[in-house]
Design a protein around this motif. Structure first.
Motif, mmCIF file in Angstrom:
data_model
loop_
_atom_site.group_PDB
_atom_site.id
_atom_site.type_symbol
_atom_site.label_atom_id
_atom_site.label_comp_id
_atom_site.label_asym_id
_atom_site.label_seq_id
_atom_site.Cartn_x
_atom_site.Cartn_y
_atom_site.Cartn_z
ATOM 1 N N GLU A 179 0.932 -1.222 -0.043
ATOM 2 C CA GLU A 179 -0.050 0.012 -0.095
ATOM 3 C C GLU A 179 0.809 1.454 -0.090
ATOM 4 O O GLU A 179 1.689 1.158 0.867
ATOM 5 C CB GLU A 179 -0.784 0.082 1.237
ATOM 6 N N ILE A 180 0.769 2.185 -1.025
ATOM 7 C CA ILE A 180 1.617 3.553 -0.939
ATOM 8 C C ILE A 180 0.807 4.510 -0.299
ATOM 9 O O ILE A 180 -0.540 4.741 -0.555
ATOM 10 C CB ILE A 180 1.671 3.840 -2.422
ATOM 11 N N VAL A 181 1.444 5.111 0.515
ATOM 12 C CA VAL A 181 0.673 6.027 1.528
ATOM 13 C C VAL A 181 1.669 7.439 1.780
ATOM 14 O O VAL A 181 2.815 7.229 1.708
ATOM 15 C CB VAL A 181 0.394 5.351 3.037
ATOM 16 N N GLU A 182 0.914 8.270 1.746
ATOM 17 C CA GLU A 182 1.995 9.599 2.007
ATOM 18 C C GLU A 182 1.822 10.023 3.246
ATOM 19 O O GLU A 182 0.451 9.903 3.798
ATOM 20 C CB GLU A 182 1.393 10.562 0.827
ATOM 21 N N GLY A 183 2.577 10.636 3.937
ATOM 22 C CA GLY A 183 2.496 11.154 5.245
ATOM 23 C C GLY A 183 3.511 10.969 6.223
ATOM 24 O O GLY A 183 4.560 10.734 5.628
ATOM 25 N N ASP A 184 3.410 10.979 7.328
ATOM 26 C CA ASP A 184 4.300 11.074 8.508
ATOM 27 C C ASP A 184 4.568 9.402 8.701
ATOM 28 O O ASP A 184 3.787 8.707 9.179
ATOM 29 C CB ASP A 184 3.707 11.878 9.699
ATOM 30 N N ILE A 185 5.968 9.007 8.430
ATOM 31 C CA ILE A 185 6.376 7.769 8.712
ATOM 32 C C ILE A 185 6.282 7.255 10.047
ATOM 33 O O ILE A 185 6.020 6.189 10.434
ATOM 34 C CB ILE A 185 7.706 7.476 7.958
ATOM 35 N N PHE A 186 6.495 8.352 10.915
ATOM 36 C CA PHE A 186 6.425 7.883 12.468
ATOM 37 C C PHE A 186 5.170 7.719 12.831
ATOM 38 O O PHE A 186 4.811 7.246 14.020
ATOM 39 C CB PHE A 186 7.050 8.961 13.312
ATOM 40 N N ALA A 187 3.919 7.914 12.137
ATOM 41 C CA ALA A 187 2.398 8.187 12.478
ATOM 42 C C ALA A 187 2.174 6.959 11.692
ATOM 43 O O ALA A 187 0.687 6.704 12.066
ATOM 44 C CB ALA A 187 1.604 9.005 12.346
ATOM 45 N N SER A 188 2.690 6.002 11.128
ATOM 46 C CA SER A 188 2.292 4.964 10.188
ATOM 47 C C SER A 188 1.873 3.701 11.273
ATOM 48 O O SER A 188 1.034 2.902 10.710
ATOM 49 C CB SER A 188 3.409 4.380 9.276
ATOM 50 N N GLY A 189 2.456 3.666 12.383
ATOM 51 C CA GLY A 189 2.232 2.597 13.081
ATOM 52 C C GLY A 189 2.711 1.023 12.608
ATOM 53 O O GLY A 189 2.379 0.149 13.153
ATOM 54 N N ALA A 190 3.798 1.267 11.533
ATOM 55 C CA ALA A 190 4.398 0.251 11.154
ATOM 56 C C ALA A 190 5.163 -0.574 12.398
ATOM 57 O O ALA A 190 5.956 0.012 12.958
ATOM 58 C CB ALA A 190 5.190 0.623 10.123
ATOM 59 N N ASP A 191 5.443 -1.813 12.146
ATOM 60 C CA ASP A 191 6.291 -2.741 12.984
ATOM 61 C C ASP A 191 8.041 -2.107 12.901
ATOM 62 O O ASP A 191 8.557 -2.399 13.666
ATOM 63 C CB ASP A 191 6.045 -4.090 12.963
#
Length: 122
Positions: free
Chosen positions: A3-15
């Motif tokens: 999934e391509i998403v634009e925005g704040d990487i730190f707010a992504s919730g990614a592991d």
């Protein structure tokens, strides 16, 4: 699924978060500077690895935040003033995939590595 998403990487919730770095451990510009400010323990580990010559362009240094989020410090160029290369980007992609095969994660946030004013790739 990708999934391509634009925005704040730190707010992504990614592991797993991917931090674009140089091999000097400089981290004074671009997204690397933001990572260094937010995660000083990761920056210290990265700098020591760079000084010891433990990373080359296309390589990874694995770090971790205090909350357990994994940081993949991805060396996209040799020096802070240098530019990135497609060869190093391909190597990083392969190394990130190899890491995820060994340490599966539900999600990973990867910025546009080597791009923009700091990285030099289109």
């Amino acid at each position: 699924m990708i999934e391509i998403v634009e925005g704040d990487i730190f707010a992504s919730g990614a592991d797993v978060l991917v931090n674009p770095v140089d091999c000097e451990g400089d981290s004074k510009a671009g997204l690397a500077a933001v990572f260094a400010e937010r995660f000083p323990q990761n920056q210290d580990q990265l700098y020591k690895a760079c000084v010891a010559g433990e990373i080359a362009p296309g390589g990874l240094i694995v770090g971790q935040t205090l909350d357990g989020t994994v940081i993949l410090n991805a060396a996209i160029k040799e020096e802070a003033a240098g530019i990135s290369s497609l060869l190093w980007l391909r190597s990083l992609a392969a190394n990130i995939c190899a890491y995820l095969e060994q340490c599966p994660a539900d999600s990973i946030a990867v910025p546009a590595l080597g791009s923009g004013q700091v990285g030099g790739l289109p």
